[in-house]
Design an enzyme around this catalytic site. Structure first.
Site, mmCIF file in Angstrom:
data_model
loop_
_atom_site.group_PDB
_atom_site.id
_atom_site.type_symbol
_atom_site.label_atom_id
_atom_site.label_comp_id
_atom_site.label_asym_id
_atom_site.label_seq_id
_atom_site.Cartn_x
_atom_site.Cartn_y
_atom_site.Cartn_z
ATOM 1 N N HIS A 1 1.245 11.476 47.907
ATOM 2 C CA HIS A 1 2.167 10.565 48.621
ATOM 3 C C HIS A 1 3.212 11.416 49.184
ATOM 4 O O HIS A 1 3.478 10.781 50.664
ATOM 5 C CB HIS A 1 3.004 9.823 47.396
ATOM 6 C CG HIS A 1 3.881 8.677 48.079
ATOM 7 N ND1 HIS A 1 3.556 7.522 48.428
ATOM 8 C CD2 HIS A 1 5.382 8.815 48.607
ATOM 9 C CE1 HIS A 1 4.572 7.054 48.897
ATOM 10 N NE2 HIS A 1 5.724 7.488 48.888
ATOM 11 N N GLU A 2 3.896 12.409 48.835
ATOM 12 C CA GLU A 2 4.932 12.953 49.741
ATOM 13 C C GLU A 2 4.148 13.590 50.804
ATOM 14 O O GLU A 2 4.785 13.759 51.901
ATOM 15 C CB GLU A 2 5.487 13.967 48.777
ATOM 16 C CG GLU A 2 6.364 13.470 47.870
ATOM 17 C CD GLU A 2 7.305 12.382 48.104
ATOM 18 O OE1 GLU A 2 7.970 12.412 49.390
ATOM 19 O OE2 GLU A 2 7.430 11.398 47.445
ATOM 20 N N HIS B 1 3.719 11.401 53.812
ATOM 21 C CA HIS B 1 4.847 11.411 54.740
ATOM 22 C C HIS B 1 4.765 12.598 55.841
ATOM 23 O O HIS B 1 5.148 12.229 57.080
ATOM 24 C CB HIS B 1 6.228 11.368 54.149
ATOM 25 C CG HIS B 1 6.696 10.175 53.327
ATOM 26 N ND1 HIS B 1 6.555 8.914 53.758
ATOM 27 C CD2 HIS B 1 6.964 10.188 51.978
ATOM 28 C CE1 HIS B 1 6.875 8.251 52.942
ATOM 29 N NE2 HIS B 1 7.053 8.677 51.723
#
Length: 227
Positions: A98-99, A102
């Site tokens: 998920h990170e 970004h």
């Protein structure tokens, strides 16, 4: 708004965030004990996805705290909490991916991420000063227009919360795509991994709902005071 209605309103504002936090913590706790078939650590997951997209210069660093994982767009670095940095679980893989999602958004100049970064300074001011200006305008009739100024400042903070939603949901979508396509998780592990990402997303939804509700209440108070 009657006193009983106000109590219900306050209770809802307290319950929604508490429920969201409880949901993400319980889900994370459950799936942090379930290893992935690849047995890769969160750090390895992040590094692999970054390298697969040519982001060799983006480091993956260990940071303190619990669920303090984040991508810093200013320093171009993915930071993972110790449990996720070293963990080989579904939760660790989901959070790490998920990170990195970004970071992929940053690489592609994802519109919502760029817009959110642009309004950060105004949103920070709004979240700190907005409520104080509103209260001052409510207390002192001679400074009534301060309430409107406070609402405008608070609106910037609420806008930030709303823009955060597509940013976070898109990062989770990218995470699932990368986890499956790279073989980090098997197809039969997708459902459990999605649960981790969905639970985390609920915290952002809850924050946005609370922010919008608070802003709407102050707008109604201001409007009624002008009648």
């Amino acid at each position: 708004m009657s006193f009983s209605s106000y109590l219900i309103y306050v209770a809802i504002l307290m319950i929604i965030p508490l429920w969201a936090q409880s949901k993400v913590k319980s889900t994370y706790r459950k799936y942090s004990k379930v290893p992935t078939s690849s047995m890769m650590t969160g750090a390895q997951v992040a590094r692999k996805i970054l390298d697969d997209h040519g982001l060799y210069e983006v480091p993956v660093e260990e940071t303190g705290g619990v669920l303090s994982d984040h991508y810093d767009p200013r320093q171009k670095v993915v930071r993972l909490s110790s449990n996720n940095f070293h963990g080989q679980s579904m939760a660790s893989s989901a959070v790490a991916a998920h990170e990195v999602g970004h970071a992929l958004q940053d690489q592609e100049s994802y519109a919502f991420l760029k817009f959110r970064s642009t309004i950060v300074p105004v949103a920070n001011i709004g979240s700190r000063l907005g409520i104080y200006l509103i209260i001052a305008g409510m207390i002192f009739s001679s400074l009534h227009q301060l309430m409107l100024v406070g609402i405008i400042f608070m609106s910037a903070a609420v806008l930030f919360q709303l823009v955060t939603l597509p940013v976070e949901f898109d990062a989770s979508s990218r995470a699932m795509t990368q986890l499956v396509s790279t073989g980090i998780i098997r197809n039969d592990e997708e459902r459990e991994t999605k649960k981790v990402l969905s639970a985390a997303a609920m915290t952002y939804v809850a924050a946005a709902l609370v922010a919008v509700a608070e802003l709407a209440r102050f707008i109604m108070i201001y409007a009624s005071s002008r009648d």
